[in-house]
Design a protein around this motif. Structure first.
Motif, PDB file in Angstrom:
ATOM      1  N   LEU A  34       7.195   3.584   3.036  1.00 57.59           N
ATOM      2  CA  LEU A  34       5.841   3.158   3.415  1.00 57.59           C
ATOM      3  C   LEU A  34       5.499   3.753   4.785  1.00 57.59           C
ATOM      4  O   LEU A  34       5.865   3.203   5.822  1.00 57.59           O
ATOM      5  N   PRO A  35       4.816   4.889   4.807  1.00 60.87           N
ATOM      6  CA  PRO A  35       4.450   5.500   6.089  1.00 60.87           C
ATOM      7  C   PRO A  35       3.459   4.632   6.875  1.00 60.87           C
ATOM      8  O   PRO A  35       2.584   3.988   6.289  1.00 60.87           O
ATOM      9  N   ILE A  36       3.610   4.637   8.205  1.00 61.85           N
ATOM     10  CA  ILE A  36       2.706   3.903   9.090  1.00 61.85           C
ATOM     11  C   ILE A  36       2.223   4.843  10.186  1.00 61.85           C
ATOM     12  O   ILE A  36       3.020   5.562  10.805  1.00 61.85           O
ATOM     13  N   VAL A  37       0.917   4.810  10.431  1.00 59.92           N
ATOM     14  CA  VAL A  37       0.308   5.602  11.503  1.00 59.92           C
ATOM     15  C   VAL A  37      -0.262   4.635  12.530  1.00 59.92           C
ATOM     16  O   VAL A  37      -1.056   3.750  12.183  1.00 59.92           O
ATOM     17  N   MET A  38       0.158   4.762  13.771  1.00 61.51           N
ATOM     18  CA  MET A  38      -0.403   3.929  14.837  1.00 61.51           C
ATOM     19  C   MET A  38      -1.563   4.683  15.483  1.00 61.51           C
ATOM     20  O   MET A  38      -1.427   5.853  15.850  1.00 61.51           O
ATOM     21  N   VAL A  39      -2.687   3.999  15.631  1.00 63.92           N
ATOM     22  CA  VAL A  39      -3.903   4.605  16.165  1.00 63.92           C
ATOM     23  C   VAL A  39      -4.255   3.900  17.469  1.00 63.92           C
ATOM     24  O   VAL A  39      -4.322   2.667  17.516  1.00 63.92           O
ATOM     25  N   THR A  40      -4.480   4.661  18.524  1.00 67.60           N
ATOM     26  CA  THR A  40      -4.656   4.016  19.821  1.00 67.60           C
ATOM     27  C   THR A  40      -5.496   4.857  20.774  1.00 67.60           C
ATOM     28  O   THR A  40      -5.553   6.085  20.659  1.00 67.60           O
ATOM     29  N   THR A  41      -6.149   4.173  21.698  1.00 67.38           N
ATOM     30  CA  THR A  41      -6.822   4.860  22.805  1.00 67.38           C
ATOM     31  C   THR A  41      -5.825   5.156  23.916  1.00 67.38           C
ATOM     32  O   THR A  41      -6.091   5.962  24.793  1.00 67.38           O
ATOM     33  N   GLN A  42      -4.675   4.456  23.896  1.00 71.95           N
ATOM     34  CA  GLN A  42      -3.659   4.604  24.942  1.00 71.95           C
ATOM     35  C   GLN A  42      -2.834   5.857  24.710  1.00 71.95           C
ATOM     36  O   GLN A  42      -2.701   6.328  23.579  1.00 71.95           O
ATOM     37  N   ASN A  43      -2.231   6.366  25.768  1.00 71.16           N
ATOM     38  CA  ASN A  43      -1.224   7.416  25.625  1.00 71.16           C
ATOM     39  C   ASN A  43      -0.103   7.128  26.620  1.00 71.16           C
ATOM     40  O   ASN A  43       0.289   7.974  27.419  1.00 71.16           O
ATOM     41  N   GLU A  44       0.378   5.886  26.550  1.00 71.00           N
ATOM     42  CA  GLU A  44       1.438   5.434  27.455  1.00 71.00           C
ATOM     43  C   GLU A  44       2.802   5.785  26.870  1.00 71.00           C
ATOM     44  O   GLU A  44       3.060   5.544  25.683  1.00 71.00           O
ATOM     45  N   THR A  45       3.681   6.333  27.703  1.00 72.70           N
ATOM     46  CA  THR A  45       5.022   6.697  27.243  1.00 72.70           C
ATOM     47  C   THR A  45       5.747   5.491  26.682  1.00 72.70           C
ATOM     48  O   THR A  45       6.395   5.568  25.625  1.00 72.70           O
ATOM     49  N   GLN A  46       5.637   4.333  27.392  1.00 72.69           N
ATOM     50  CA  GLN A  46       6.340   3.130  26.927  1.00 72.69           C
ATOM     51  C   GLN A  46       5.876   2.711  25.543  1.00 72.69           C
ATOM     52  O   GLN A  46       6.678   2.333  24.687  1.00 72.69           O
ATOM     53  N   ASP A  47       4.545   2.757  25.321  1.00 75.70           N
ATOM     54  CA  ASP A  47       4.012   2.384  24.014  1.00 75.70           C
ATOM     55  C   ASP A  47       4.498   3.336  22.936  1.00 75.70           C
ATOM     56  O   ASP A  47       4.899   2.921  21.844  1.00 75.70           O
ATOM     57  N   ASN A  48       4.450   4.624  23.224  1.00 72.43           N
ATOM     58  CA  ASN A  48       4.848   5.623  22.231  1.00 72.43           C
ATOM     59  C   ASN A  48       6.327   5.499  21.885  1.00 72.43           C
ATOM     60  O   ASN A  48       6.710   5.565  20.709  1.00 72.43           O
ATOM     61  N   VAL A  49       7.151   5.319  22.900  1.00 72.25           N
ATOM     62  CA  VAL A  49       8.588   5.156  22.663  1.00 72.25           C
ATOM     63  C   VAL A  49       8.846   3.886  21.854  1.00 72.25           C
ATOM     64  O   VAL A  49       9.622   3.895  20.881  1.00 72.25           O
ATOM     65  N   PRO A 105       0.834  -1.221   0.000  1.00 69.83           N
ATOM     66  CA  PRO A 105       0.000   0.000   0.000  1.00 69.83           C
ATOM     67  C   PRO A 105       0.858   1.256   0.000  1.00 69.83           C
ATOM     68  O   PRO A 105       2.094   1.192   0.083  1.00 69.83           O
ATOM     69  N   ASP A 106       0.191   2.401  -0.068  1.00 72.81           N
ATOM     70  CA  ASP A 106       0.882   3.686   0.049  1.00 72.81           C
ATOM     71  C   ASP A 106       0.989   4.127   1.504  1.00 72.81           C
ATOM     72  O   ASP A 106       1.853   4.941   1.849  1.00 72.81           O
ATOM     73  N   LEU A 107       0.093   3.607   2.358  1.00 69.65           N
ATOM     74  CA  LEU A 107       0.012   4.054   3.746  1.00 69.65           C
ATOM     75  C   LEU A 107      -0.670   2.966   4.574  1.00 69.65           C
ATOM     76  O   LEU A 107      -1.546   2.262   4.058  1.00 69.65           O
ATOM     77  N   ILE A 108      -0.253   2.839   5.825  1.00 66.49           N
ATOM     78  CA  ILE A 108      -0.869   1.861   6.733  1.00 66.49           C
ATOM     79  C   ILE A 108      -1.336   2.582   7.995  1.00 66.49           C
ATOM     80  O   ILE A 108      -0.585   3.356   8.600  1.00 66.49           O
ATOM     81  N   PHE A 109      -2.590   2.329   8.396  1.00 59.98           N
ATOM     82  CA  PHE A 109      -3.083   2.684   9.720  1.00 59.98           C
ATOM     83  C   PHE A 109      -3.177   1.398  10.520  1.00 59.98           C
ATOM     84  O   PHE A 109      -3.783   0.422  10.051  1.00 59.98           O
ATOM     85  N   THR A 110      -2.623   1.367  11.718  1.00 63.65           N
ATOM     86  CA  THR A 110      -2.733   0.173  12.545  1.00 63.65           C
ATOM     87  C   THR A 110      -3.142   0.517  13.968  1.00 63.65           C
ATOM     88  O   THR A 110      -2.697   1.518  14.543  1.00 63.65           O
ATOM     89  N   ASP A 111      -4.008  -0.319  14.521  1.00 64.04           N
ATOM     90  CA  ASP A 111      -4.363  -0.222  15.931  1.00 64.04           C
ATOM     91  C   ASP A 111      -3.157  -0.645  16.763  1.00 64.04           C
ATOM     92  O   ASP A 111      -2.230  -1.298  16.255  1.00 64.04           O
ATOM     93  N   LEU A 112      -3.149  -0.320  18.038  1.00 64.91           N
ATOM     94  CA  LEU A 112      -2.075  -0.766  18.933  1.00 64.91           C
ATOM     95  C   LEU A 112      -2.441  -2.084  19.603  1.00 64.91           C
ATOM     96  O   LEU A 112      -1.735  -3.079  19.483  1.00 64.91           O
ATOM     97  N   ASN A 113      -3.577  -2.098  20.312  1.00 66.51           N
ATOM     98  CA  ASN A 113      -3.942  -3.263  21.118  1.00 66.51           C
ATOM     99  C   ASN A 113      -4.718  -4.278  20.290  1.00 66.51           C
ATOM    100  O   ASN A 113      -5.912  -4.128  20.068  1.00 66.51           O
ATOM    101  N   MET A 114      -4.008  -5.301  19.825  1.00 71.30           N
ATOM    102  CA  MET A 114      -4.628  -6.378  19.056  1.00 71.30           C
ATOM    103  C   MET A 114      -4.074  -7.706  19.549  1.00 71.30           C
ATOM    104  O   MET A 114      -2.916  -7.780  19.970  1.00 71.30           O
ATOM    105  N   PRO A 115      -4.870  -8.769  19.509  1.00 70.13           N
ATOM    106  CA  PRO A 115      -4.377 -10.067  19.968  1.00 70.13           C
ATOM    107  C   PRO A 115      -3.349 -10.662  19.010  1.00 70.13           C
ATOM    108  O   PRO A 115      -3.358 -10.354  17.820  1.00 70.13           O
ATOM    109  N   HIS A 116      -2.488 -11.507  19.567  1.00 69.40           N
ATOM    110  CA  HIS A 116      -1.491 -12.275  18.804  1.00 69.40           C
ATOM    111  C   HIS A 116      -0.359 -11.391  18.265  1.00 69.40           C
ATOM    112  O   HIS A 116       0.809 -11.637  18.537  1.00 69.40           O
TER     113      HIS A 116
END
Length: 569
Positions: free
Chosen positions: A499-514, A469-480
């Motif tokens: 290939l740009p990737i955007v992470m989409v999340t309800t979380q705003n945890e420093t560890q996740d972002n880093v 693709p030209d771009l990917i949106f991905t959730d953070l919290n998914m099983p497996h």
């Protein structure tokens, strides 16, 4: 080893046993690999009837030197167990005196396998004095089997030994001890290594006690995505056993914890979760992500009594909440809900159009067919499907109308449908929520993008290699496979400038972002969001997207959402 005469072998063994000549008996038994199975059975017989004080050291030495023999002839260990249980003092005495590593390991194993509680103090002493890793590993395992609580602290020290083998042994042993303190020590270890974290959570899940489930529940609030997701999977697998503990989480005001809890409760299928979830919604949580998760959970549960309350979600100001509410209504549709929805759409006003679009975008087949007899709904539905709906959505509902006696309406939609411009941008969307994927599809279509939706990250990873693709949106919290892991895998093949990737999340945890930034994400977007937010992402990444497609996607996105109110989801 050349074969030896079985008769001579047995006669010599008998003679040495009668003479109580341990040295010669050991020498004879060292040749046991050169005799046949019948001779082994005869040797078993002679050892079994010999004096315990003489036989125990012989069998220990035999097993230490011929590990395979204990597997092919388990009776050797059975005899050793029986004699050790009858004379535990002999085993304890040997534990103290034995210095040969292989023999000491066998003695330690036997003490653990027969659950010799009196050996605990000596085994703890061995941990303090013996530096041999093989012996230490055996001692840790034995202490775990014996189950003496005094062993918790010395075993816990090996969680931080620096040796993966000893750390794994300590995790297993503390899991066997299964006391609140043992579980506390394991919980304190979480977060240092993802593989070990999963192993610890598996210990809790296998135990299934209230204390163990509490520890899994605590992991739902972890700062680490892999821990949260693994805990969700295991709590889901526990089903009804975990539900009472999970329901207590609904009294907290931590949005992330509430969302993860609601995810598990919905997937549990347990009806006892329905009333607490409805109470949560009645209190009108401010976070739209919580409201979405609550309606999504109810959409997975059999809401019979009080299903009418689901209709309140159709008036929510946030698009994805309305979509989740529509899904829950579709799952639990009944005459009372039908009557309420007909009243909502009867006026044909803005609210009626909003309800119609929500029902269609959410793919609510049952509601659609029921309301299609209503003239206001027909008008709104035909208008939306012919002018603004995603082509796939239009095709789906046109076929539904054709097969359910509404061919005239289907024709009206197709007759008024405008030509579809070729999308300028190919976008992959990865999210384990079907409802969120449906909303993505509508928004990205309005922004001139061709979206390919994936509920399972593994399928997205496979498709990225064959249909980039030209771009990917991905959730953070998914099983497996969580979003960070997906980003990491994509980056093995595609640079972030390609290939740009955007992470989409309800979380705003420093560890996740880093972790996401280290994995190679281009930008992080927080839910809820709407067309305006996605449009701004396309604008911000426009310089990269232009290189790939030759078109100015930033300008296109601005045209698509500029001047309109961003509807959040």
């Amino acid at each position: 080893m050349p074969k030896i005469n079985a008769g001579d072998f047995i006669e010599e063994l008998r003679f040495d046993i009668r003479q109580k000549d341990v040295i010669k008996a050991k020498l004879v038994l060292s040749k046991i690999g050169a005799v046949d199975g019948d001779a082994c059975k005869m040797a078993l017989f002679e050892l079994n009837r010999s004096d315990d004080a003489f036989a125990i050291p012989l069998i220990v030495n035999l097993i230490a030197e011929h590990r395979g023999l204990a597997l092919s002839h388990p009776q050797f260990k059975e005899i050793l167990y029986a004699k050790s249980l009858y004379h535990p003092d002999l085993l304890l005495s040997m534990l103290t005196r034995e210095r040969k590593r292989e023999n000491r390991v066998v003695l330690v194993e036997v003490a653990g396998e027969i659950r010799l509680e009196g050996a605990a103090a000596q085994l703890i002493g061995i941990l303090n004095e013996d530096a041999d890793q093989t012996v230490i590993k055996a001692v840790i395992a034995a202490l775990g089997r014996i189950g003496h609580t005094a062993a918790i602290t010395p075993i816990s020290e090996y969680l931080y030994s620096g040796s993966l083998e000893l750390t794994i042994a300590a995790i297993s042993a503390l899991g066997r001890l299964a006391t609140p303190t043992a579980f506390q020590r394991l919980a304190e270890k979480l977060g240092a290594d993802s593989d070990l974290d999963i192993m610890i959570l598996d210990v809790f899940a296998a135990d299934q006690s209230t204390e163990a489930i509490e520890r899994l529940n605590e992991a739902l609030a972890s700062h680490y995505a892999h821990l949260r997701n693994a805990a969700k999977q295991r709590l889901r697998d526990l089903g009804g056993k975990a539900v009472p503990i999970l329901i207590r989480n609904l009294l907290h005001d931590n949005p992330d914890l509430l969302i993860h809890t609601l995810n598990v409760l919905g997937e549990s299928g347990d009806e006892s979760a329905i009333v607490p979830i409805r109470k949560l919604l009645h209190n009108e949580p401010r976070d739209p992500n919580v409201r979405f998760a609550a309606f999504e959970a109810l959409g997975l549960l059999p809401v019979e009594k009080g299903a009418v309350a689901l209709a309140q979600g159709l008036s929510d100001p946030v698009e994805n909440v309305r979509a989740a509410a529509a899904g829950a209504i579709n799952r639990n549709y009944n005459p009372m809900l039908a009557a309420g929805l007909k009243n909502l759409i009867r006026s044909g006003d803005r609210e009626a159009r909003q309800v119609t679009e929500t029902v269609l975008n959410a793919g609510c087949e049952t509601i659609f067919l029921n309301l299609l007899e209503e003239a206001p709904f027909q008008l709104c539905a035909v208008d939306f499907l012919s002018r603004r709906a995603h082509p796939d959505l239009r095709t789906y509902f046109v076929r539904l109308m054709e097969t359910n006696g509404h061919a005239n309406l289907a024709s009206e939609v197709t007759d008024h449908a405008g030509s579809v411009e070729k999308p300028s941008l190919k976008v992959f969307v990865v999210d384990d929520s079907k409802m969120i994927l449906n909303v993505y599809r509508g928004i990205l279509h309005s922004l001139g993008c061709d979206s390919k939706l994936f509920q399972f990250p593994a399928e997205a990873l496979k498709a990225v290699k064959s249909d980039t693709p030209d771009l990917i949106f991905t959730d953070l919290n998914m099983p497996h496979i969580n979003g960070i892991e997906l980003i990491r895998e994509v980056r093995r093949h595609f640079d972030k400038r390609i290939l740009p990737i955007v992470m989409v999340t309800t979380q705003n945890e420093t560890q996740d972002n880093v972790a996401a930034l280290e994995a190679g994400v281009n930008t992080i977007l927080h839910k809820p969001f709407g067309a305006g937010d996605l449009g701004r992402v396309l604008t911000d990444l426009g310089h990269l997207l232009r290189k790939q497609t030759g078109r100015d996607h930033g300008s296109l996105a601005a045209e698509s959402w500029g001047g309109r109110r961003a509807f959040a989801f």
